[in-house]
Design a protein around this motif. Structure first.
Motif, PDB file in Angstrom:
ATOM      1  N   VAL A 101       0.649  -1.024   0.139  1.00 20.38           N
ATOM      2  CA  VAL A 101      -0.044  -0.061  -0.021  1.00 20.38           C
ATOM      3  C   VAL A 101       0.811   1.264  -0.066  1.00 20.38           C
ATOM      4  N   VAL A 102       0.619   2.149  -0.924  1.00 18.47           N
ATOM      5  CA  VAL A 102       1.152   3.381  -1.207  1.00 18.47           C
ATOM      6  C   VAL A 102       0.331   4.529  -0.657  1.00 18.47           C
ATOM      7  N   LYS A 103       0.579   5.169   0.472  1.00 20.96           N
ATOM      8  CA  LYS A 103      -0.472   6.282   0.937  1.00 20.96           C
ATOM      9  C   LYS A 103       0.049   7.204   1.868  1.00 20.96           C
ATOM     10  N   VAL A 111       6.568   9.585   3.105  1.00 25.86           N
ATOM     11  CA  VAL A 111       6.139   8.809   2.251  1.00 25.86           C
ATOM     12  C   VAL A 111       6.907   7.746   1.600  1.00 25.86           C
ATOM     13  N   ASN A 112       6.469   6.724   0.854  1.00 32.70           N
ATOM     14  CA  ASN A 112       7.165   5.641   0.303  1.00 32.70           C
ATOM     15  C   ASN A 112       7.860   6.435  -1.084  1.00 32.70           C
ATOM     16  N   GLY A 113       9.255   6.026  -1.118  1.00 31.66           N
ATOM     17  CA  GLY A 113       9.894   6.365  -2.334  1.00 31.66           C
ATOM     18  C   GLY A 113      10.113   7.903  -2.701  1.00 31.66           C
ATOM     19  N   GLU A 114      10.173   8.592  -1.425  1.00 32.91           N
ATOM     20  CA  GLU A 114      10.694  10.012  -1.762  1.00 32.91           C
ATOM     21  C   GLU A 114      11.971  10.240  -2.118  1.00 32.91           C
ATOM     22  N   TRP A 116      15.371   9.001  -4.696  1.00 29.91           N
ATOM     23  CA  TRP A 116      15.382   8.537  -5.858  1.00 29.91           C
ATOM     24  C   TRP A 116      16.033   6.836  -5.531  1.00 29.91           C
ATOM     25  N   HIS A 117      15.350   6.047  -6.097  1.00 27.68           N
ATOM     26  CA  HIS A 117      15.822   4.492  -5.896  1.00 27.68           C
ATOM     27  C   HIS A 117      15.110   3.664  -7.125  1.00 27.68           C
ATOM     28  N   THR A 118      15.440   2.478  -6.809  1.00 24.78           N
ATOM     29  CA  THR A 118      14.889   1.400  -7.813  1.00 24.78           C
ATOM     30  C   THR A 118      14.516   0.357  -6.797  1.00 24.78           C
ATOM     31  N   LEU A 131       4.167  -2.315 -10.612  1.00 23.19           N
ATOM     32  CA  LEU A 131       2.816  -1.960 -11.218  1.00 23.19           C
ATOM     33  C   LEU A 131       2.131  -1.094 -10.209  1.00 23.19           C
ATOM     34  N   LEU A 132       2.015   0.056  -9.999  1.00 26.81           N
ATOM     35  CA  LEU A 132       1.381   1.005  -9.079  1.00 26.81           C
ATOM     36  C   LEU A 132       0.158   1.663  -9.623  1.00 26.81           C
ATOM     37  N   TYR A 133      -0.965   1.147  -9.026  1.00 25.31           N
ATOM     38  CA  TYR A 133      -2.201   1.382  -9.251  1.00 25.31           C
ATOM     39  C   TYR A 133      -2.992   2.744  -8.537  1.00 25.31           C
ATOM     40  N   ASP A 144       3.049  13.834  -8.226  1.00 34.06           N
ATOM     41  CA  ASP A 144       3.802  13.080  -9.397  1.00 34.06           C
ATOM     42  C   ASP A 144       4.915  12.220  -9.107  1.00 34.06           C
ATOM     43  N   THR A 145       5.384  11.449  -9.968  1.00 27.38           N
ATOM     44  CA  THR A 145       6.474  10.538  -9.788  1.00 27.38           C
ATOM     45  C   THR A 145       7.373  10.810 -10.979  1.00 27.38           C
ATOM     46  N   LEU A 146       8.716  11.357 -10.588  1.00 23.92           N
ATOM     47  CA  LEU A 146       9.825  11.254 -11.762  1.00 23.92           C
ATOM     48  C   LEU A 146      10.653   9.986 -12.132  1.00 23.92           C
ATOM     49  N   MET A 258       3.299   0.746 -15.021  1.00 26.25           N
ATOM     50  CA  MET A 258       4.064  -0.234 -15.109  1.00 26.25           C
ATOM     51  C   MET A 258       5.694   0.140 -15.475  1.00 26.25           C
ATOM     52  N   TRP A 259       6.630  -0.087 -14.296  1.00 25.80           N
ATOM     53  CA  TRP A 259       8.043   0.348 -15.029  1.00 25.80           C
ATOM     54  C   TRP A 259       8.945  -0.935 -14.687  1.00 25.80           C
ATOM     55  N   ASP A 260       9.951  -0.856 -15.388  1.00 30.37           N
ATOM     56  CA  ASP A 260      11.117  -1.802 -15.302  1.00 30.37           C
ATOM     57  C   ASP A 260      12.049  -1.438 -14.365  1.00 30.37           C
ATOM     58  N   GLN A 265      15.231   4.478 -12.359  1.00 29.91           N
ATOM     59  CA  GLN A 265      15.044   4.787 -10.992  1.00 29.91           C
ATOM     60  C   GLN A 265      13.889   5.538 -11.031  1.00 29.91           C
ATOM     61  N   HIS A 266      13.296   5.748  -9.622  1.00 29.86           N
ATOM     62  CA  HIS A 266      12.165   6.704  -9.495  1.00 29.86           C
ATOM     63  C   HIS A 266      12.106   7.563  -8.366  1.00 29.86           C
ATOM     64  N   CYS A 267      11.345   8.483  -8.148  1.00 33.44           N
ATOM     65  CA  CYS A 267      11.106   9.284  -6.960  1.00 33.44           C
ATOM     66  C   CYS A 267       9.784   9.840  -7.013  1.00 33.44           C
ATOM     67  N   ALA A 268       9.295   9.669  -5.712  1.00 30.92           N
ATOM     68  CA  ALA A 268       7.715  10.171  -5.428  1.00 30.92           C
ATOM     69  C   ALA A 268       7.730  11.530  -5.033  1.00 30.92           C
ATOM     70  N   VAL A 269       7.151  12.632  -5.473  1.00 28.29           N
ATOM     71  CA  VAL A 269       7.139  13.802  -4.923  1.00 28.29           C
ATOM     72  C   VAL A 269       6.287  14.118  -3.914  1.00 28.29           C
ATOM     73  N   SER A 276      -4.319  13.946   0.628  1.00 22.63           N
ATOM     74  CA  SER A 276      -4.118  12.438   0.492  1.00 22.63           C
ATOM     75  C   SER A 276      -3.856  11.745  -0.985  1.00 22.63           C
ATOM     76  N   ARG A 277      -3.025  10.982  -0.570  1.00 25.42           N
ATOM     77  CA  ARG A 277      -2.909  10.049  -2.050  1.00 25.42           C
ATOM     78  C   ARG A 277      -2.924   8.524  -1.820  1.00 25.42           C
ATOM     79  N   TYR A 278      -3.642   7.878  -2.552  1.00 24.09           N
ATOM     80  CA  TYR A 278      -3.651   6.347  -2.098  1.00 24.09           C
ATOM     81  C   TYR A 278      -3.279   5.446  -3.463  1.00 24.09           C
ATOM     82  N   GLU A 280      -1.821   1.219  -4.443  1.00 21.53           N
ATOM     83  CA  GLU A 280      -1.285  -0.069  -4.253  1.00 21.53           C
ATOM     84  C   GLU A 280      -0.417  -0.656  -5.527  1.00 21.53           C
ATOM     85  N   ARG A 281       0.718  -1.269  -5.026  1.00 23.38           N
ATOM     86  CA  ARG A 281       1.838  -1.616  -5.752  1.00 23.38           C
ATOM     87  C   ARG A 281       2.090  -3.202  -5.928  1.00 23.38           C
ATOM     88  N   VAL A 282       2.178  -3.672  -7.002  1.00 22.78           N
ATOM     89  CA  VAL A 282       2.394  -5.048  -7.114  1.00 22.78           C
ATOM     90  C   VAL A 282       3.590  -5.196  -7.898  1.00 22.78           C
TER      91      VAL A 282
HETATM   92  C1  SIN Z   1       7.238   3.734  -5.166  1.00 23.53           C
HETATM   93  O1  SIN Z   1       7.015   2.658  -5.475  1.00 23.53           O
HETATM   94  O2  SIN Z   1       8.646   4.007  -4.796  1.00 23.53           O
HETATM   95  C2  SIN Z   1       6.342   4.708  -4.903  1.00 23.53           C
HETATM   96  C3  SIN Z   1       6.333   5.478  -6.082  1.00 23.53           C
HETATM   97  C4  SIN Z   1       5.003   6.559  -5.919  1.00 23.53           C
HETATM   98  O3  SIN Z   1       4.545   6.740  -5.021  1.00 23.53           O
HETATM   99  O4  SIN Z   1       4.870   7.414  -6.985  1.00 23.53           O
END
Ligand code: SIN
Length: 295
Positions: A101-103, A111-114, A116-118, A131-133, A144-146, A258-260, A265-269, A276-278, A280-282
Motif C-alpha cells: 500500500v502506497v499512501k 511517504v514511500n519512495g521520496e 531516488w531509488h530502484t 505496477l502501481l495503481y 507526481d512521480t519522476l 508499470m515500470w522496469d 530509477q524513480h522518486c515520488a514527489v 491524501s494520495r492512495y 497499491e503496488r504489485v
Molecule cells: C514507489 O514505488 O517507490 C512509490 C512511487 C510513488 O508513490 O509514486
C-alpha cells in the motif's frame, strides 16, 4: 517512427510488435502512455507481447482510466512472472503480502519512495517490474512521480568511465533505506542485502544499464571508502539531476503505471501535505541482474 504531432508511435510502426499497440511518448528517453487497453479484461497473447516489447523500448508504460479490483491488478502483474513479497511484509503473515500500500495523508511523517531509488535492489533477485495503481490523488494536484532511464544515463557517460564501471560490483542494503530513512525495525534475520554488478545488461533489450541507486547502494566493492563514496555520489547525481534522462508522470485516479526496475530509477514527489494520495503496488520477481561482461 515518431511524427512531430504529439510524438505518437505505434509499436507496429516501429516494427516492434504486430498488433499496433498505440503509444504516446512522454519524453525521448523514457516513458509512454498506452491507449485503448482495458487491463481488467483478458489480454490476447499478441497484445501482451506488444506491451512487453513497448516496456523494453520505453522502460515505463502509463495506462489511464482503469477500473481494477486488487485481484485484477495482481492478475495483470502475474502475466509477467511470480509476484514479489516486499521485505516490509516478512512479519505480516496475515496481510496480502503481494500488495504494497502506497499512501499519504495528514498523519504521515514520510511517504514511500521520496528518495531516488530502484525498488528493493537489496534482494538477490529484485523485482523486475513494479505496477502501481493509484486510485486517489491530492485535490490541489501534486504527487507526481519522476522516472529516469538508467540505460540512457549509462550511455551518456564517457567511454573511460563506462570501462571503469563495467567490471565493478556494489553492495545494496535494505537497512540503508528502511531503517536509515524510515526508522523501521528490521524483520527477523535482518533486512536483506545483496551484491549486484554496477552495470547490468538488460535481459530483453540488451542495453547496458547503471545499477546503483541512492536508496539501497552502500559501497562499491574493491574501492576505498572515500573512493566508493565519491563514485557513488557522482553516479547518483548523474541520474537524479539530468532532465534529459527523465520523465514526470502526473497521476489521475485510475492510472496504472508499470515500470522496469532494471532500466529505471524513480522518486515520488511529496508536495501535497496534508492532502491524501492512495495506491497499491504489485511487483514481479526477476532473475539476479546480470553483468555486462558475461555475454
Ligand atoms: C514507489 O514505488 O517507490 C512509490 C512511487 C510513488 O508513490 O509514486
Amino acid at each position: 517512427m515518431a511524427s512531430r504531432a504529439g510524438h505518437r508511435l505505434t509499436t507496429a510502426a516501429t516494427g516492434a510488435a504486430p498488433d499496433g499497440l498505440s503509444l504516446s511518448v512522454i519524453s525521448p528517453a523514457i516513458g509512454a502512455e498506452v491507449e485503448g487497453v482495458d487491463l481488467s479484461r483478458p489480454l490476447e497473447p499478441e497484445r501482451l507481447a506488444a506491451i512487453r516489447q513497448a516496456l523494453a523500448d520505453r522502460h515505463l508504460l502509463v495506462f489511464r482510466d482503469q477500473r481494477l479490483t486488487r485481484d485484477q491488478h495482481k492478475a495483470f502483474a502475474a502475466l509477467f512472472g511470480p509476484l514479489h513479497v516486499h521485505p516490509y511484509h516478512a512479519k505480516a503473515p496475515g496481510a496480502d503480502r503481494e500488495v504494497l500500500v502506497v499512501k499519504a495523508d495528514e498523519t504521515s511523517a514520510n511517504v514511500n519512495g521520496e528518495e531516488w531509488h530502484t525498488d528493493v535492489t537489496c534482494h538477490e533477485a529484485p523485482p523486475w517490474l513494479s505496477l502501481l495503481y493509484i486510485t486517489r490523488t491530492p485535490e490541489p494536484g501534486g504527487g507526481d512521480t519522476l522516472f529516469a532511464s538508467t540505460a540512457r544515463a549509462f550511455e551518456a557517460l564517457s567511454e573511460p568511465m563506462q570501462a571503469f564501471l563495467a567490471p565493478l560490483t556494489a553492495m545494496h542494503e535494505g537497512a540503508k533505506l528502511y531503517t536509515g530513512n524510515y526508522d523501521m525495525a528490521p524483520p527477523p534475520g535482518g533486512w536483506p542485502k545483496a551484491v549486484h554488478p554496477v552495470v547490468i545488461r538488460h535481459p530483453e533489450s540488451g542495453r547496458p544499464c547503471l545499477y546503483v541507486n541512492r536508496g539501497f547502494t552502500t559501497r562499491i566493492e574493491g574501492l576505498g571508502k572515500r573512493e566508493s563514496e565519491a563514485v557513488l555520489e557522482m553516479l547518483f547525481r548523474h541520474v537524479e539531476t539530468n532532465p534529459e534522462f527523465q520523465c514526470r508522470v502526473r497521476w489521475t485516479p485510475g492510472t496504472l503505471v508499470m515500470w522496469d526496475n532494471l532500466s529505471t530509477q524513480h522518486c515520488a514527489v511529496w508536495d501535497y501535505y496534508p492532502h491524501s494520495r492512495y495506491g497499491e503496488r504489485v511487483s514481479v520477481v526477476g532473475e539476479s541482474p546480470q553483468t555486462l561482461l558475461s555475454s
